[in-house]
Write a protein that holds these residues in place. Structure first.
Motif, short mmCIF file in Angstrom:
data_model
loop_
_atom_site.label_atom_id
_atom_site.label_comp_id
_atom_site.label_asym_id
_atom_site.label_seq_id
_atom_site.Cartn_x
_atom_site.Cartn_y
_atom_site.Cartn_z
N ALA A 118 -8.66 -6.61 26.60
CA ALA A 118 -9.12 -5.02 26.65
C ALA A 118 -10.18 -4.49 25.89
CB ALA A 118 -7.88 -4.41 26.40
N ASP A 119 -11.14 -5.39 25.32
CA ASP A 119 -12.27 -5.26 24.62
C ASP A 119 -11.85 -4.07 23.41
OD1 ASP A 119 -14.79 -5.69 23.83
OD2 ASP A 119 -15.60 -3.99 25.05
N VAL A 120 -10.72 -4.18 22.72
CA VAL A 120 -10.24 -3.28 21.74
C VAL A 120 -10.01 -3.84 20.56
CG1 VAL A 120 -9.91 -1.47 23.58
CG2 VAL A 120 -8.04 -2.94 22.53
N ALA A 121 -10.04 -3.02 19.47
CA ALA A 121 -9.41 -3.27 18.15
C ALA A 121 -8.11 -2.89 17.87
CB ALA A 121 -10.64 -2.81 17.18
N LEU A 122 -7.30 -3.51 17.47
CA LEU A 122 -6.00 -2.88 17.09
C LEU A 122 -5.76 -3.36 15.62
CD1 LEU A 122 -3.62 -4.18 20.03
CD2 LEU A 122 -4.85 -1.99 20.07
N VAL A 123 -5.82 -2.31 14.72
CA VAL A 123 -5.84 -2.68 13.27
C VAL A 123 -4.73 -2.04 12.69
CG1 VAL A 123 -7.14 -2.65 11.15
CG2 VAL A 123 -8.21 -2.65 13.63
N PRO A 124 -3.54 -2.56 12.59
CA PRO A 124 -2.45 -1.73 11.57
C PRO A 124 -2.65 -2.14 10.24
CG PRO A 124 -1.66 -3.96 12.38
CD PRO A 124 -3.20 -3.95 12.81
N ASP A 125 -2.06 -1.38 9.28
CA ASP A 125 -1.92 -1.63 7.93
C ASP A 125 -3.21 -1.18 7.29
OD1 ASP A 125 0.40 -2.47 7.63
OD2 ASP A 125 0.08 -4.66 6.98
N CYS A 126 -3.54 0.07 7.83
CA CYS A 126 -4.88 0.58 7.53
C CYS A 126 -4.89 1.89 6.78
CB CYS A 126 -5.55 1.37 9.11
SG CYS A 126 -6.71 0.32 9.63
N GLY A 127 -3.98 2.04 5.75
CA GLY A 127 -3.99 3.06 5.02
C GLY A 127 -4.56 2.78 3.59
N LEU A 128 -3.50 3.17 2.65
CA LEU A 128 -3.85 2.80 1.31
C LEU A 128 -3.38 1.43 0.84
CD1 LEU A 128 -4.63 3.80 -1.48
CD2 LEU A 128 -2.30 4.82 -1.88
N ALA A 129 -1.93 1.17 0.92
CA ALA A 129 -1.57 -0.16 0.40
C ALA A 129 -0.13 -0.24 1.39
CB ALA A 129 -1.14 0.14 -0.97
N PRO A 130 -0.16 -1.03 2.45
CA PRO A 130 -1.49 -1.80 2.72
C PRO A 130 -2.62 -1.06 3.33
CG PRO A 130 0.47 -1.89 4.45
CD PRO A 130 0.93 -1.15 3.23
N GLY A 131 -3.68 -1.45 3.11
CA GLY A 131 -5.05 -0.98 3.88
C GLY A 131 -6.12 -1.12 2.86
N LEU A 132 -6.52 -0.01 2.03
CA LEU A 132 -7.84 -0.18 1.05
C LEU A 132 -7.59 -0.98 -0.12
CD1 LEU A 132 -10.36 1.02 0.02
CD2 LEU A 132 -8.95 2.90 -1.10
N ALA A 133 -6.41 -1.07 -0.41
CA ALA A 133 -6.16 -1.90 -1.72
C ALA A 133 -6.37 -3.50 -1.48
CB ALA A 133 -4.88 -1.85 -2.48
N ASN A 134 -5.89 -3.67 -0.22
CA ASN A 134 -5.87 -5.23 0.35
C ASN A 134 -7.58 -5.54 0.70
OD1 ASN A 134 -3.39 -3.45 1.51
ND2 ASN A 134 -2.89 -5.78 1.03
N VAL A 135 -8.10 -4.44 1.24
CA VAL A 135 -9.60 -4.88 1.38
C VAL A 135 -10.05 -5.04 0.08
CG1 VAL A 135 -11.70 -3.60 2.32
CG2 VAL A 135 -9.61 -3.30 3.65
N LEU A 136 -10.09 -4.25 -0.79
CA LEU A 136 -10.67 -4.55 -2.18
C LEU A 136 -10.34 -6.07 -2.73
CD1 LEU A 136 -10.04 -1.17 -3.85
CD2 LEU A 136 -12.12 -1.84 -2.74
N ALA A 137 -9.07 -6.39 -2.53
CA ALA A 137 -8.70 -7.79 -3.00
C ALA A 137 -9.23 -8.75 -2.43
CB ALA A 137 -7.23 -7.88 -2.79
N ALA A 138 -9.56 -8.64 -0.90
CA ALA A 138 -10.46 -9.41 -0.02
C ALA A 138 -11.78 -9.70 -0.44
CB ALA A 138 -10.09 -9.05 1.40
N GLY A 139 -12.25 -8.52 -0.78
CA GLY A 139 -13.78 -8.36 -1.30
C GLY A 139 -13.97 -9.19 -2.48
N LEU A 140 -13.11 -8.97 -3.53
CA LEU A 140 -13.23 -9.79 -4.70
C LEU A 140 -13.29 -11.26 -4.51
CD1 LEU A 140 -11.58 -7.42 -7.55
CD2 LEU A 140 -13.99 -7.49 -7.02
N ILE A 141 -12.17 -11.33 -3.56
CA ILE A 141 -11.83 -13.11 -3.24
C ILE A 141 -13.20 -13.54 -2.82
CG2 ILE A 141 -10.56 -14.52 -2.08
CD1 ILE A 141 -8.18 -12.78 -2.44
N ALA A 142 -13.51 -12.75 -2.01
CA ALA A 142 -14.96 -13.27 -1.23
C ALA A 142 -15.99 -13.41 -2.28
CB ALA A 142 -15.37 -12.45 -0.18
#
Length: 374
Positions: A118-142
């Motif tokens: 469908a050429d769309v993005a489906l992104v759950p867990d998009c809030g604080l935690a899960p969400g922002l906190a996990n993005v920060l963790a993935a960024g530090l891992i990278a």
């Protein structure tokens, strides 16, 4: 702005209101929708945006309104997540929600092929935690120089600035979501493999400066999102815990121990009732709410020759609670980045697998959310 994206926000509570405000600030043409027409009208008139009465269980109405929008952010309870994500994909509408329930999120991620088609993005867990906190963790891992990561520790809490009562807590969101976090198994990585631990266990003390002092942290469900599966074999230890003022967790652990979390009805003085139903009603009725709050986030990653930690401290700004800010604004930022083509993603994945940490934090700096000086 005739070419500005058309964005739908389902749910006009504190998080939906904040999401609608930020999308409007970003130049989207926003519609706020809710099953409660009075609530939708109140937010719509406050923000000067269109509003509609839409029940999330009304599939025909949801299909119709999603078909008129480019993006949809769901701020309704997680139980509707799979149905809404499916309808969004079928309508050709990007979809974001705040997730938090691992079972529902795993179902949503099975829509990956559908979303790509469908050429769309489906992104759950998009809030604080899960969400922002996990993005920060993935960024530090990278950023770690070593491929193998020794330890990832995520700690998050939304707390009243002036705690009262034995629980030292105010009801920040739907009480059913709170009990879900305290009742379900908690996924972790232990010795390199995915494992589960009981909620309301593994207590530890966290020091958070002069203002907030000593806090407690304990295991709760949903906060790791899909990170355990994504990093199994690369990360040796990974764990999420919730932050509360001391004493809170042991009270809820006692409630769980004596059966107040049970969902099956039992016979109580001749009445068939589920203990959890009673508990949720009592929490909703008696816990304070609406007072100034603070959000605390700590994400720490260690590997050979590498130790990094990010802390965020965000407070109620008088317009939006800190919970609303730190939950809604990560989702609206990612929604905007995708619709503007700055994040090129189609398919279904949790937020940490989609949003680049540095880019997301740059967007959040516009609304005053950023790392704490250490």
């Amino acid at each position: 702005m005739t070419n500005s994206p058309r964005s739908l926000v389902l749910g006009s509570g504190i998080v939906g209101r904040a999401a609608a405000w930020d999308l409007d600030r970003r130049g989207h043409r926003v519609t706020i929708a809710d099953a409660n027409a009075v609530a939708a009208q109140r937010v719509g008139e406050e923000l000067d945006i269109p509003w509609q009465k839409i029940d999330a269980t009304d599939g025909i109405a949801v299909d119709e309104i999603m078909g008129l929008h480019d993006t949809a952010i769901s701020a309704v309870p997680y139980l509707f997540g799979m149905e809404l994500a499916t309808r969004a994909a079928n309508s050709g509408c990007h979809y974001f929600d705040f997730g938090g329930n691992p079972t529902i999120v795993k179902q949503q991620l099975r829509l990956d092929d559908t979303a790509r088609s469908a050429d769309v993005a489906l992104v759950p867990d998009c809030g604080l935690a899960p969400g922002l906190a996990n993005v920060l963790a993935a960024g530090l891992i990278a950023k770690a120089p070593a491929e193998a990561i020794d330890d990832v520790q995520i700690r998050v809490g939304v707390l009243p600035q002036a705690p009262i009562g034995t629980l030292r807590y105010q009801l920040a969101f739907y009480a059913g979501g709170l009990i879900n976090e305290y009742a379900e198994p908690c996924e972790i990585i232990q010795a390199g493999v995915v494992a589960t631990v009981d909620p309301l266990t593994r207590f530890e003390q966290i020091e958070w400066g002069d203002r907030w002092g000593s806090l407690e942290a304990f295991s709760t469900a949903g906060g790791t999102s899909t990170m355990c599966q994504d990093y199994e074999g690369r990360v040796n230890q990974l764990e999420y815990k919730t932050l509360r003022f001391p004493g809170h967790g042991s009270v809820f652990a006692s409630m769980r121990e004596i059966g107040l979390f049970e969902t099956q009805p039992g016979d109580f003085t001749g009445a068939e009732v589920a203990p959890r139903t009673v508990l949720l009603d009592l929490l909703t009725e008696h816990l304070p709410r609406g007072e100034p709050d603070v959000t605390l986030v700590s994400v720490a990653v260690s590997a050979e020759g590498y130790n990094a930690e990010i802390r965020i401290e965000d407070v109620d700004d008088g317009q939006f609670s800190s919970l609303a800010r730190t939950t809604a604004f990560p989702a609206t930022a990612l929604c905007d980045l995708i619709i503007r083509g700055l994040v090129d993603f189609r398919g279904a994945a949790a937020m940490h697998a989609v949003a680049p940490a540095d880019l997301l934090m740059s967007e959040l700096s516009q609304v005053g959310i950023g790392p704490q000086a250490r």
